[in-house]
Enzyme design. Structure first.
Site, PDB file in Angstrom:
ATOM      1  N   TYR A   1       0.866  -1.180   0.000  1.00  0.00           N
ATOM      2  CA  TYR A   1       0.000   0.000   0.000  1.00  0.00           C
ATOM      3  C   TYR A   1       0.901   1.227   0.000  1.00  0.00           C
ATOM      4  O   TYR A   1       1.838   1.317   0.792  1.00  0.00           O
ATOM      5  CB  TYR A   1      -0.887   0.001   1.246  1.00  0.00           C
ATOM      6  CG  TYR A   1      -1.778   1.215   1.373  1.00  0.00           C
ATOM      7  CD1 TYR A   1      -2.821   1.443   0.480  1.00  0.00           C
ATOM      8  CD2 TYR A   1      -1.579   2.151   2.398  1.00  0.00           C
ATOM      9  CE1 TYR A   1      -3.644   2.558   0.608  1.00  0.00           C
ATOM     10  CE2 TYR A   1      -2.399   3.255   2.537  1.00  0.00           C
ATOM     11  CZ  TYR A   1      -3.423   3.459   1.635  1.00  0.00           C
ATOM     12  OH  TYR A   1      -4.243   4.566   1.765  1.00  0.00           O
TER      13      TYR A   1
ATOM     14  N   LYS B   1       4.735   9.438   8.617  1.00  0.00           N
ATOM     15  CA  LYS B   1       4.491   8.923   9.972  1.00  0.00           C
ATOM     16  C   LYS B   1       5.461   9.475  11.026  1.00  0.00           C
ATOM     17  O   LYS B   1       5.285  10.581  11.496  1.00  0.00           O
ATOM     18  CB  LYS B   1       4.452   7.404   9.939  1.00  0.00           C
ATOM     19  CG  LYS B   1       3.333   6.904   8.987  1.00  0.00           C
ATOM     20  CD  LYS B   1       2.976   5.462   9.143  1.00  0.00           C
ATOM     21  CE  LYS B   1       2.023   4.994   8.070  1.00  0.00           C
ATOM     22  NZ  LYS B   1       0.665   4.782   8.486  1.00  0.00           N
TER      23      LYS B   1
ATOM     24  N   ASP C   1       9.525   2.799  -0.520  1.00  0.00           N
ATOM     25  CA  ASP C   1       8.525   3.498   0.290  1.00  0.00           C
ATOM     26  C   ASP C   1       8.783   3.168   1.758  1.00  0.00           C
ATOM     27  O   ASP C   1       8.524   2.062   2.232  1.00  0.00           O
ATOM     28  CB  ASP C   1       7.123   3.048  -0.144  1.00  0.00           C
ATOM     29  CG  ASP C   1       6.016   3.762   0.628  1.00  0.00           C
ATOM     30  OD1 ASP C   1       6.323   4.462   1.612  1.00  0.00           O
ATOM     31  OD2 ASP C   1       4.839   3.610   0.238  1.00  0.00           O
TER      32      ASP C   1
HETATM   33  C1  LIG Z   1       3.963   2.277   3.152  1.00  0.00           C
HETATM   34  C2  LIG Z   1       2.967   3.390   3.107  1.00  0.00           C
HETATM   35  N1  LIG Z   1       3.044   4.296   2.118  1.00  0.00           N
HETATM   36  C3  LIG Z   1       2.182   5.319   2.042  1.00  0.00           C
HETATM   37  C4  LIG Z   1       1.186   5.472   2.971  1.00  0.00           C
HETATM   38  C5  LIG Z   1       0.229   6.617   2.874  1.00  0.00           C
HETATM   39  O1  LIG Z   1       0.449   7.541   3.882  1.00  0.00           O
HETATM   40  P1  LIG Z   1      -0.715   8.543   4.329  1.00  0.00           P
HETATM   41  O2  LIG Z   1      -1.750   7.725   4.998  1.00  0.00           O
HETATM   42  O3  LIG Z   1      -0.018   9.521   5.226  1.00  0.00           O
HETATM   43  O4  LIG Z   1      -1.218   9.196   3.090  1.00  0.00           O
HETATM   44  C6  LIG Z   1       1.065   4.556   4.019  1.00  0.00           C
HETATM   45  C7  LIG Z   1      -0.008   4.685   5.015  1.00  0.00           C
HETATM   46  O5  LIG Z   1      -0.231   3.863   5.839  1.00  0.00           O
HETATM   47  C8  LIG Z   1       1.991   3.488   4.086  1.00  0.00           C
HETATM   48  O6  LIG Z   1       1.926   2.566   5.058  1.00  0.00           O
END
Ligand SMILES: Cc1ncc(COP(=O)(O)O)c(C=O)c1O
Length: 438
Positions: free
Chosen positions: A143, A270, A238
């Site tokens: 994700y 985060k 990511d």
């Molecule tokens: C690996 C990863 N990338 C991107 C995101 C997206 O971040 P946001 O919820 O701050 O848009 C998340 C959210 O949980 C994530 O776990």
């Protein structure tokens, strides 16, 4: 446990917000019951609107590395707020935060944004802008936020709610997304053999935590970096979830730094926001210089680098010392042991999977899970029974079998005692759910 006030608030919320929440998994749809409306957090504990207290293993889905309302973060934020909440100009805290990120990780240059979704979306645009190519490789179960082109076979809420695809994403937008099985180097080689000259980038979670925790096989991330480079594509790691969480710099510290390779671009979020909406993407300077105003690839944000958010993030990162990560890992190992012992004691088949300080339980399986198909074989009913019992006993877990558990530096003996006292009954509830299977 009384939940009248939370139930009342949920009813009110449903009248004015879709599903009563501002992010889908919070609605408890996968586990049933009333979502708890929290009123305060302190250290490892959350208090809800009915006055119930919980040991928190969600940590706002990762950001709260130090626990809730850490006194030094609170006072730094209070001082920052008193100086003004947003200027729309450059300011020192954003420079200091960028310096801290550059010092800790592989990136040489960084752009601050306001959410992880924005970070991955912008990194993708940059990769396409730099390479002049359109296709993107991603992995099933990963994700990357709700970026249109990356929602295909996504983890997190998309899998939790069993949403097969997402209406509203035009077919032509996902036509350039190649979805491959995670941990499968041969599939990556084959995709590049067929489409190599058209692929802008391969994007992966540094260690996927959104299909439950599925660690990369040894050498998998290195292979992605190598294959992308051989074909003139970029490798985007990511680290929105893993950054400054799995280890001091992120998951890269556990593979790339040791093995001597670096991703071309990295996304963060985060922890670096200290509980505020703040995220970033960064990478090699020559790539980042393609961004406006240095280069032609456009990206911007009214609240990007916000002085309060960057102060919270910087204060958090400065408190996140190497010793803190040593302690955090020890706490994470203790929690895993306690959970594993209880599940074994109740005869619940499971595998606990980890990446640095992050971990999750795979329910009802006996072999390690290496990809999305494996993660989907979990027994979600066993998890739901376990979750509900833990919640009733004052332990707040991620309300989905497809999410990672987060510990904080504030999880002390008192918090772990509450956890260990709650575990036996919850493990037996999970065992009963397995027995009741048709
Ligand atoms: C690996 C990863 N990338 C991107 C995101 C997206 O971040 P946001 O919820 O701050 O848009 C998340 C959210 O949980 C994530 O776990």
């Amino acid at each position: 446990m009384a939940t009248d006030r939370s139930a009342e608030l949920f009813q009110r919320a449903r009248r004015v917000s879709p599903g009563g929440v501002n992010s889908p998994v919070r609605a408890f749809k996968a586990v049933g019951g009333t979502p708890r409306f929290m009123t305060s957090g302190e250290g490892a504990w959350l208090t809800d609107a009915d006055g119930n207290r919980y040991v928190d293993f969600v940590g706002s889905w990762g950001p709260m590395l130090l626990g809730h309302a850490h006194p030094q973060v609170v006072s730094a934020v209070q001082e920052a707020v008193a100086r003004g909440t947003s200027f729309g100009t450059p300011a020192e805290p954003e420079v200091a935060l960028a310096e801290e990120i550059v010092e800790r990780t592989s990136v040489e240059s960084v752009r601050l944004v306001t959410s992880g979704t924005e970070a991955t979306m912008s990194a993708l645009r940059l990769a396409r802008g730099v390479t002049g190519r359109d296709r993107v490789v991603k992995f099933a179960g990963c994700y990357h936020g709700h970026v249109d082109s990356l929602l295909a076979e996504a983890g997190s809420g998309v899998v939790t709610l069993g949403i097969p695809g997402t209406p509203g994403v035009p077919a032509h937008v996902t036509a350039d997304t190649i979805v491959l099985p995670y941990n499968d180097v041969d599939a990556v080689e084959a995709a590049f053999a067929e489409f190599g000259g058209e692929i802008a980038c391969v994007i992966t979670e540094a260690a996927p935590g959104n299909m439950g925790l599925v660690p990369p096989a040894p050498g998998f991330n290195a292979a992605l970096a190598r294959i992308a480079s051989e074909h003139g594509a970029l490798f985007i790691s990511d680290e929105v979830m893993t950054g400054f969480r799995a280890a001091r710099s992120g998951h890269w510290e556990l593979d790339g730094q040791r093995e001597g390779w670096a991703p071309d671009l990295v996304t963060f979020g985060k922890v670096m926001g200290g509980g505020f909406p703040s995220a970033a993407f960064g990478g090699r300077r020559d790539l980042m210089e393609h961004l406006a105003p240095a280069g032609p690839v456009y990206q911007a944000g009214t609240l990007a680098g916000n002085p309060v958010a960057t102060t919270a993030g910087l204060t958090t990162l400065r408190l996140a010392t190497p010793d803190l990560y040593t302690d955090l890992l020890a706490t994470s190992l203790r929690v895993r042991d306690l959970v594993g012992e209880a599940l074994l004691g109740a005869g619940v088949p499971h595998v606990i999977q980890a990446a640095g300080t992050m971990f999750s339980v795979m329910w009802g399986v006996t072999d390690p899970v290496t990809d999305f198909a494996g993660a989907q074989r979990q027994d979600t009913a066993a998890f739901a029974a376990f979750f509900s019992s833990m919640l009733e006993q004052g332990v707040y877990l991620p309300p989905s079998a497809f999410e990672t558990w987060f510990v904080s530096a504030a999880h002390d003996d008192a918090a772990l005692t509450t956890l260990s006292e709650a575990l036996p009954a919850a493990a037996h509830a999970a065992a009963r759910a397995l027995d009741d299977r048709p």
